[in-house]
Scaffold this active site. Structure first.
Site, PDB file in Angstrom:
ATOM      1  N   ARG A 194     -18.941  -5.471  -1.339  1.00 44.76           N
ATOM      2  CA  ARG A 194     -18.633  -4.623  -0.170  1.00 44.76           C
ATOM      3  C   ARG A 194     -19.886  -4.321   0.652  1.00 44.76           C
ATOM      4  O   ARG A 194     -19.803  -4.204   1.883  1.00 44.76           O
ATOM      5  CB  ARG A 194     -17.942  -3.343  -0.632  1.00 44.76           C
ATOM      6  N   THR A 223     -15.854   2.166  -2.294  1.00 43.57           N
ATOM      7  CA  THR A 223     -14.843   1.894  -1.256  1.00 43.57           C
ATOM      8  C   THR A 223     -15.473   1.791   0.130  1.00 43.57           C
ATOM      9  O   THR A 223     -15.142   0.903   0.916  1.00 43.57           O
ATOM     10  CB  THR A 223     -13.774   3.014  -1.252  1.00 43.57           C
ATOM     11  N   PHE A 275      -4.669   7.385   6.881  1.00 44.69           N
ATOM     12  CA  PHE A 275      -5.118   6.044   7.258  1.00 44.69           C
ATOM     13  C   PHE A 275      -4.069   4.959   6.991  1.00 44.69           C
ATOM     14  O   PHE A 275      -4.326   3.773   7.210  1.00 44.69           O
ATOM     15  CB  PHE A 275      -6.430   5.692   6.542  1.00 44.69           C
ATOM     16  N   ARG A 289     -14.300  -3.372 -10.159  1.00 43.50           N
ATOM     17  CA  ARG A 289     -14.607  -2.213  -9.303  1.00 43.50           C
ATOM     18  C   ARG A 289     -16.112  -1.976  -9.255  1.00 43.50           C
ATOM     19  O   ARG A 289     -16.676  -1.678  -8.206  1.00 43.50           O
ATOM     20  CB  ARG A 289     -13.857  -0.965  -9.780  1.00 43.50           C
ATOM     21  N   TYR A 304       0.818  -1.216   0.000  1.00 46.03           N
ATOM     22  CA  TYR A 304       0.000   0.000   0.000  1.00 46.03           C
ATOM     23  C   TYR A 304       0.855   1.271   0.000  1.00 46.03           C
ATOM     24  O   TYR A 304       0.372   2.330   0.387  1.00 46.03           O
ATOM     25  CB  TYR A 304      -0.940   0.010   1.202  1.00 46.03           C
ATOM     26  N   HIS A 353     -10.113  -5.869  -1.654  1.00 41.24           N
ATOM     27  CA  HIS A 353      -9.353  -4.886  -2.422  1.00 41.24           C
ATOM     28  C   HIS A 353      -9.556  -5.180  -3.902  1.00 41.24           C
ATOM     29  O   HIS A 353      -9.718  -6.339  -4.287  1.00 41.24           O
ATOM     30  CB  HIS A 353      -7.857  -5.003  -2.090  1.00 41.24           C
ATOM     31  N   GLU A 413       0.532  -5.558  -8.684  1.00 41.56           N
ATOM     32  CA  GLU A 413      -0.012  -6.206  -7.481  1.00 41.56           C
ATOM     33  C   GLU A 413      -0.026  -7.733  -7.637  1.00 41.56           C
ATOM     34  O   GLU A 413       0.261  -8.464  -6.681  1.00 41.56           O
ATOM     35  CB  GLU A 413      -1.418  -5.670  -7.201  1.00 41.56           C
TER      36      GLU A 413
HETATM   37  P1  CMP Z   1      -8.484  -0.870  -1.043  1.00 39.97           P
HETATM   38  O1  CMP Z   1      -9.212  -1.185  -2.299  1.00 39.97           O
HETATM   39  O2  CMP Z   1      -7.812  -1.955  -0.308  1.00 39.97           O
HETATM   40  O3  CMP Z   1      -7.394   0.257  -1.384  1.00 39.97           O
HETATM   41  C1  CMP Z   1      -6.937   1.180  -0.444  1.00 39.97           C
HETATM   42  C2  CMP Z   1      -7.691   1.085   0.834  1.00 39.97           C
HETATM   43  O4  CMP Z   1      -7.563   2.205   1.672  1.00 39.97           O
HETATM   44  C3  CMP Z   1      -9.181   1.040   0.544  1.00 39.97           C
HETATM   45  O5  CMP Z   1      -9.518  -0.191  -0.032  1.00 39.97           O
HETATM   46  C4  CMP Z   1      -9.761   1.299   1.914  1.00 39.97           C
HETATM   47  O6  CMP Z   1      -9.886   0.124   2.691  1.00 39.97           O
HETATM   48  C5  CMP Z   1      -8.708   2.193   2.517  1.00 39.97           C
HETATM   49  N1  CMP Z   1      -9.196   3.555   2.635  1.00 39.97           N
HETATM   50  C6  CMP Z   1      -9.477   4.396   1.636  1.00 39.97           C
HETATM   51  N2  CMP Z   1      -9.922   5.581   2.134  1.00 39.97           N
HETATM   52  C7  CMP Z   1      -9.899   5.443   3.470  1.00 39.97           C
HETATM   53  C8  CMP Z   1     -10.239   6.290   4.543  1.00 39.97           C
HETATM   54  N3  CMP Z   1     -10.682   7.534   4.339  1.00 39.97           N
HETATM   55  N4  CMP Z   1     -10.094   5.826   5.791  1.00 39.97           N
HETATM   56  C9  CMP Z   1      -9.635   4.569   6.015  1.00 39.97           C
HETATM   57  N5  CMP Z   1      -9.288   3.707   5.036  1.00 39.97           N
HETATM   58  C10 CMP Z   1      -9.439   4.144   3.789  1.00 39.97           C
END
Ligand code: CMP
Length: 139
Positions: free
Chosen positions: A104, A93, A59, A87, A51, A117, A128
């Site tokens: 989700r 998200t 975060f 997606r 990440y 993810h 990835e």
């Molecule tokens: P993911 O698809 O794993 O890619 C990046 C991750 O960051 C996303 O899913 C979320 O789980 C996390 N994420 C994105 N925005 C936030 C946020 N505002 N606060 C906490 N986690 C976040």
């Protein structure tokens, strides 16, 4: 659009909740072909590397701590227009904003523990996938 790949992880909370099988079933039902799959666990260092693109975000520490807190499932998926198709399929998200019936919405607990993810571009899907899988792991 030709067939391409995306990369996914089923996150620790969804695995802990026992939703791994349901999520894999849902991925297959969505027409995604599994090209590689692994049940594994990230070290904190590996999660920080995976990440790294988010390292300036507030975060980052919490996310990487969470992602290394328990087992995950990593997989490479193939479909036409795979990145965008996946997606769309998994939903927004934040599970609270995700469409009814999306992965989700069904299995996410919070924006961090949002069940799965999904890669955000074709380029990152390859990066990835290579992070987790050697060439010989692909079928
Ligand atoms: P993911 O698809 O794993 O890619 C990046 C991750 O960051 C996303 O899913 C979320 O789980 C996390 N994420 C994105 N925005 C936030 C946020 N505002 N606060 C906490 N986690 C976040």
């Amino acid at each position: 659009m030709s067939k391409n790949i995306t990369f996914t992880m089923i996150k620790p909370k969804a695995v802990e909740n026992g939703d791994m099988g349901n999520i894999i079933t849902k991925i297959i039902e969505g027409g995604f072909k599994i090209r590689a799959m692994k049940y594994t666990r990230l070290s904190e260092e590996e999660a920080r590397q995976f990440y790294a693109v988010h390292k300036e975000r507030p975060f980052y520490d919490s996310l990487t701590g969470f992602m290394s807190s328990g087992p995950i499932v990593a997989a490479v998926l193939e479909k036409d227009n795979a990145v965008q198709a996946y997606r769309d399929y998994i939903g927004a998200t934040n599970p609270a904003d995700a469409a009814e019936g999306s992965i989700r919405k069904l299995y996410g607990s919070s924006i961090e523990a949002n069940a799965v993810h999904g890669s955000d571009s074709d380029e990152n899907a390859i990066i990835e996938s290579k992070f987790f899988f050697a060439d010989r792991d692909w079928v």
